[in-house]
Design a protein around this motif. Structure first.
Motif, short mmCIF file in Angstrom:
data_model
loop_
_atom_site.label_atom_id
_atom_site.label_comp_id
_atom_site.label_asym_id
_atom_site.label_seq_id
_atom_site.Cartn_x
_atom_site.Cartn_y
_atom_site.Cartn_z
N GLY A 1 0.84 -1.21 -0.03
CA GLY A 1 -0.03 0.00 0.05
C GLY A 1 0.95 1.47 0.07
N TYR B 1 -13.88 3.34 -0.66
CA TYR B 1 -12.58 2.60 -0.21
C TYR B 1 -12.12 2.89 0.99
N GLN B 2 -12.12 4.20 1.42
CA GLN B 2 -11.96 4.52 2.66
C GLN B 2 -12.66 4.10 3.68
N LYS C 1 -11.49 0.42 4.03
CA LYS C 1 -10.25 0.46 4.81
C LYS C 1 -10.47 0.62 6.27
N VAL D 1 -8.86 -1.93 9.01
CA VAL D 1 -7.46 -1.43 9.77
C VAL D 1 -7.94 -1.41 11.06
N SER E 1 -0.95 2.04 4.87
CA SER E 1 -1.29 1.92 3.40
C SER E 1 -1.86 3.10 2.98
N TYR F 1 -6.07 -1.52 -2.28
CA TYR F 1 -6.94 -2.14 -1.56
C TYR F 1 -6.28 -3.19 -0.43
N VAL G 1 -3.47 -4.16 3.00
CA VAL G 1 -2.93 -3.89 4.07
C VAL G 1 -2.07 -4.93 4.40
N THR H 1 -6.97 -7.90 2.14
CA THR H 1 -7.42 -6.99 1.09
C THR H 1 -8.71 -6.58 1.79
N PHE H 2 -9.20 -5.20 1.32
CA PHE H 2 -10.40 -4.77 1.75
C PHE H 2 -11.26 -4.44 0.66
#
Length: 448
Positions: free
Chosen positions: A235, A352-353, A356, A360, A373, A377, A379, A426-427
């Protein structure tokens, strides 16, 4: 020779997967770590079942045959992990494909293209409308003006763009520098080209460019540097200062740059910079990208390479003898995608934020050490708080006993031991899936 502080002595091992004493034994799985891509997690029972489905009994099985240049590369880690996810009913946070669909307006464009009869071979280097759309997007993103037909080649995904670039521009014995950890296709394709692969390791926590090591390794014998920004698996995004340093060394030593930028629209904490846009760099850079990550259409396999005429010629020649042409209706639909308004990309990053943040914060609450990251997408985390000896052992335990899939990062290094403490999640999944995966880990993972 300069050695980064995070490196440990290199050695190759063949062993059975570690199992904590309190875990009941399951199907025996043998693991061979002989290269960055040589990891086998699929149980012998699973392999036998797969062969039986194909009508092959163990008695009928012939010895596997492969050319010497690919002997050390086993089934890709992504295939192995996805197979294990299905076998054990695990939530797949390993392979980087979304579990949700791409935008309707792009899918409708594909349907319309099929109905309109755009179903035969396309022009080898791309349908004219798509080449023009790629050139327009590149100009908007970088300020560079490129000729749609003379400086762009459409490929079957970015992976083929990488292969065509390497096979079209690298001769046997040419040195290519890669930054580890790296997408596993890089080493395999460089091996097929007969290249000399030189690795430089990016170390946690920030995976910064070790500029002094790069200066010590780059030379007049170096043909190319292969970079990936935003970077899979970490990332990391290369900063303007780091890219300037790479550019200066490439110009000084007459070195090419192959720049993999498939995650350029998934940049969260800084703006993406294409190295081709730096002074003096377009003439020595092949920029590679694709549609799949940005539009959640990874199965379409629409990619491209952008380079000046003297470099794109080799890429185009290799492409001609790899796939010749890419799916015609999907190319026409990709035009609609690349003409999406800026609001699409803004919503993409916002969505996506949120994903994430869920992953996270969840991983931190479980007990992982989570590294920053800034893009992609993915971490990367340190799994060692949970007491297993390496990333392979941890990922097997995570799948079989917790029901969640991660990717062991040792497959992304020339020396697998450099990545043995790290795993990648992955997210690119819906929020419910991410929350369920975190819930399983909270319930079933215990720090040692």
């Amino acid at each position: 020779m300069l050695i980064p502080a995070c490196l440990r002595p290199s050695f190759r091992i063949t062993s059975t997967l570690y199992k904590p004493s309190h875990i009941a034994p399951r199907n025996h799985t043998k693991i061979i770590k002989a290269s960055s891509s040589s990891v086998n997690l699929i149980s012998t029972d699973s392999q036998a079942a797969a062969m039986a489905q194909d009508g092959v009994t163990p008695q009928q099985q012939q010895p596997l045959q492969v050319a010497k240049r690919l002997e050390k590369f086993k089934t890709t880690i992504f295939t192995q992990m996805s197979s294990l996810a299905i076998e054990h009913g695990a939530i797949n946070l390993g392979q980087g494909f979304p579990n949700f669909d791409g935008p309707e307006f792009v899918k409708e464009a594909a349907i319309q293209a099929i109905k309109d009869g755009k179903n035969q071979y396309a022009r080898g280097f791309g349908v004219p409308e798509l080449n023009k759309a790629i050139a327009d997007r590149f100009h908007k993103d970088t300020g560079l003006t490129v000729h749609p037909d003379q400086e762009i080649t459409v490929t079957s995904g970015c992976t083929e763009a990488i292969a065509a670039t390497i096979l079209g521009l690298i001769n046997p014995g040419d040195e290519v520098i890669v930054f580890a950890p790296f997408y596993d296709s890089y080493e395999a394709t460089l091996s097929m080209a007969g290249a000399k692969v030189t690795g430089i390791t990016l170390c946690p926590p920030d995976f910064a460019l070790p500029i002094h090591e790069l200066k010590s390794k780059i030379s007049k014998n170096t043909r190319a540097i292969l970079i990936n920004t935003p970077h899979n698996p970490t990332g990391k995004m290369f900063t303007r200062e780091e890219l300037d340093q790479i550019a200066s060394l490439c110009i000084e030593n007459d070195v090419l740059v192959f720049s993999d930028e498939v995650y350029d629209k998934l940049a969260f904490e800084m703006d993406h910079i294409s190295i081709a846009s730096l002074p003096g760099m377009y003439e020595r850079t092949v920029t590679m990208n694709s549609l799949g990550k940005t539009f959640s259409l990874t199965g379409w396999k629409i990619g491209w390479a952008i380079a000046p005429k003297h470099l794109i010629w080799g890429v185009k020649q290799a492409h001609s003898y790899l796939t010749f042409a890419t799916s015609t209706p999907m190319q026409h639909a990709s035009v609609a995608a690349l003409r999406a308004p800026d609001s699409y990309y803004e919503e993409l990053r916002k969505d996506y934020q949120a994903k994430k943040d869920i992953l996270v914060e969840g991983l931190k609450s479980v007990g992982f050490k989570v590294y920053p990251s800034s893009g992609t997408y993915f971490v990367v985390v340190d799994h060692t708080p949970f007491g297993l000896p390496d990333d392979i052992s941890f990922c097997e335990f995570l799948i079989k006993e917790v029901g969640v899939v991660a990717i062991p990062t040792s497959v992304f290094y020339l020396d697998p031991n450099e990545g043995k403490n790290l795993v990648r999640f992955t997210f690119c999944k819906d929020e419910e899936t991410l929350k369920n995966a975190v819930g399983r880990m909270k319930e079933r993972l215990v720090r040692k």
